[in-house]
Design a protein around this motif. Structure first.
Motif, PDB file in Angstrom:
ATOM      1  N   GLU A  15     100.002  96.014 -10.829  1.00  0.00           N
ATOM      2  CA  GLU A  15      98.985  96.516 -11.587  1.00  0.00           C
ATOM      3  C   GLU A  15      99.560  97.429 -12.923  1.00  0.00           C
ATOM      4  O   GLU A  15      98.990  97.342 -14.032  1.00  0.00           O
ATOM      5  CB  GLU A  15      98.037  97.125 -10.916  1.00  0.00           C
ATOM      6  N   GLN A  16     100.442  98.136 -12.542  1.00  0.00           N
ATOM      7  CA  GLN A  16     101.004  98.915 -13.530  1.00  0.00           C
ATOM      8  C   GLN A  16     101.801  97.894 -14.770  1.00  0.00           C
ATOM      9  O   GLN A  16     101.864  98.312 -15.946  1.00  0.00           O
ATOM     10  CB  GLN A  16     102.015  99.912 -12.899  1.00  0.00           C
ATOM     11  N   TYR A  17     102.371  96.930 -14.084  1.00  0.00           N
ATOM     12  CA  TYR A  17     103.039  96.091 -14.985  1.00  0.00           C
ATOM     13  C   TYR A  17     102.501  95.388 -16.023  1.00  0.00           C
ATOM     14  O   TYR A  17     102.477  95.377 -17.404  1.00  0.00           O
ATOM     15  CB  TYR A  17     103.996  94.952 -14.220  1.00  0.00           C
ATOM     16  N   TRP A  18     101.148  94.776 -15.292  1.00  0.00           N
ATOM     17  CA  TRP A  18     100.158  94.182 -16.479  1.00  0.00           C
ATOM     18  C   TRP A  18      99.590  95.188 -17.242  1.00  0.00           C
ATOM     19  O   TRP A  18      98.983  94.928 -18.573  1.00  0.00           O
ATOM     20  CB  TRP A  18      99.165  93.375 -15.610  1.00  0.00           C
ATOM     21  N   GLY A  19      99.359  96.385 -17.004  1.00  0.00           N
ATOM     22  CA  GLY A  19      98.531  97.550 -17.706  1.00  0.00           C
ATOM     23  C   GLY A  19      99.447  97.903 -18.637  1.00  0.00           C
ATOM     24  O   GLY A  19      99.142  98.162 -19.840  1.00  0.00           O
ATOM     25  N   PHE A  20     100.846  97.760 -18.413  1.00  0.00           N
ATOM     26  CA  PHE A  20     101.747  98.158 -19.596  1.00  0.00           C
ATOM     27  C   PHE A  20     101.884  97.282 -20.569  1.00  0.00           C
ATOM     28  O   PHE A  20     101.911  97.426 -21.781  1.00  0.00           O
ATOM     29  CB  PHE A  20     103.162  98.427 -18.705  1.00  0.00           C
ATOM     30  N   TRP A  21     101.950  95.705 -20.169  1.00  0.00           N
ATOM     31  CA  TRP A  21     101.605  94.667 -21.250  1.00  0.00           C
ATOM     32  C   TRP A  21     100.574  94.739 -22.084  1.00  0.00           C
ATOM     33  O   TRP A  21     100.317  94.605 -23.211  1.00  0.00           O
ATOM     34  CB  TRP A  21     101.967  93.120 -20.603  1.00  0.00           C
ATOM     35  N   ARG A  22      99.134  95.249 -21.329  1.00  0.00           N
ATOM     36  CA  ARG A  22      98.218  95.304 -22.284  1.00  0.00           C
ATOM     37  C   ARG A  22      98.157  96.335 -23.315  1.00  0.00           C
ATOM     38  O   ARG A  22      97.764  96.203 -24.418  1.00  0.00           O
ATOM     39  CB  ARG A  22      97.082  95.334 -21.223  1.00  0.00           C
ATOM     40  N   ARG A  23      98.801  97.630 -22.713  1.00  0.00           N
ATOM     41  CA  ARG A  23      98.877  98.597 -23.793  1.00  0.00           C
ATOM     42  C   ARG A  23      99.993  98.258 -24.946  1.00  0.00           C
ATOM     43  O   ARG A  23      99.789  98.694 -26.106  1.00  0.00           O
ATOM     44  CB  ARG A  23      99.277  99.734 -22.959  1.00  0.00           C
TER      45      ARG A  23
END
Length: 335
Positions: free
Chosen positions: A76-84
């Motif tokens: 979840e942190q990884y995909w959140g990082f890409w979204r940001r």
């Protein structure tokens, strides 16, 4: 259409693949550090004597995890990082809280690009021109002198040369400032006085980088030219009665430049790694100093922001040079 399929498309796909892999590594590396920025910030608050009840402490930890992108599972942190990342949002900085990371990068990036990019290009041009002439005319006295100087400077560790210049021209002979990029408290404007002050502060770090770079390219170009000048097409040009200047510029140097252009693309990848040592030695306000502070304080967001920005700048520069390569090498256009 053939050029698009065989040359352009593979390089564009490789460009995006390198970015994805690089950004993934950037995401993983800070999480391997022994420093937990959340606990470090809580420790700093409690060390001042402030009391936090358990509910307030839990709420603060959850808020900080959200700010630093550490909430949820690793996936979840990884995909959140890409979204940001796609929004250009790296979150707030830890050691300059609550300043956004992108603002700090925006302030520091021009200093690093202005210094490192300029010195890389200048040293590449000077080194290749001197190397081509020194390789074609090795019997000249100036070529022998340059050889001796290159054998002294080139093996020297960069930080030794940088510190030597700093001690000599900023301490013993105080011609240039000891560090910084501008006057303390001064305001930069686009007038002659500000430009002269900027150049004076940038002279020593630029000179240290140019000296190392020039003699690196000088030695590489000299070896290539010594090989190229014995080729059959160069001998044929001599027999045809062409002048030495035309042979050097149109035949020898033009063919010897091809591997050097590839070397320039690879050296662009060393811009940000060179920034770290240069800016720390000369207290220069660029990404290197910012990266050092981010590592020292365990600032996840700032670390990932700087390294991600470096990946984008470096891969884009290499892609541009790679796409321009057919202009310099007709064999690529022919294929």
């Amino acid at each position: 259409m053939r050029f698009f399929k065989t040359y352009l498309l593979p390089r564009i796909l490789m460009y995006f693949l390198v970015i994805v892999v690089g950004v993934t590594i950037v995401f993983i590396i800070p999480r391997l550090l022994p420093i937990d920025p959340i606990q470090q910030m809580i420790g700093q608050i409690t060390s001042t004597g402030a009391y936090l009840d358990p509910k307030t402490l839990d709420y603060m930890i959850e808020t900080l995890k959200e700010l630093y992108g550490l909430k949820g599972t690793l996936w979840e942190q990884y995909w959140g990082f890409w979204r940001r990342l796609l929004k250009g949002d790296f979150g707030p900085s830890y050691y300059q809280f609550p300043v956004p990371v992108i603002s700090l990068i925006r302030q520091s990036l021009p200093w690093t690009l202005g210094l490192l990019l300029t010195t890389t290009v200048v040293s590449w041009i000077l080194g290749n021109v001197l190397g081509a002439l020194g390789g074609y005319f090795p019997q000249k006295s100036w070529a022998k002198i340059l050889d001796v100087i290159s054998m002294v400077i080139r093996p020297m560790p960069y930080y030794v040369l940088a510190l030597s210049l700093l001690l000599l021209f900023a301490y013993l002979i105080p011609i240039f400032p000891l560090g910084g990029g501008f006057l303390i408290g001064g305001r930069i404007s686009f007038d002659l006085r500000s430009i002269l002050i900027l150049l004076k502060h940038a002279f020593l770090p630029a000179m240290s980088l140019i000296l190392i770079g020039v003699f690196l390219w000088f030695q590489a170009m000299k070896l290539v030219v010594q090989s190229v000048k014995n080729e059959d097409f160069v001998s044929y040009a001599r027999l045809g009665g062409l002048s030495q200047s035309k042979i050097v510029s149109r035949y020898v140097m033009r063919n010897a430049m091809l591997p050097q252009i590839t070397g320039l693309a690879l050296s662009l990848g060393q811009i940000f790694s060179g920034a770290l040592i240069t800016e720390i030695v000369f207290s220069y306000p660029g990404l290197g100093t910012l990266l050092y502070n981010a590592i020292f304080t365990g600032d996840y967001n700032l670390l990932m922001g700087i390294m991600t920005m470096s990946i984008f700048v470096i891969t884009t520069s290499i892609l541009v040079i790679d796409l321009l390569y057919p202009i310099f090498d007709p064999r690529v256009r022919y294929r």
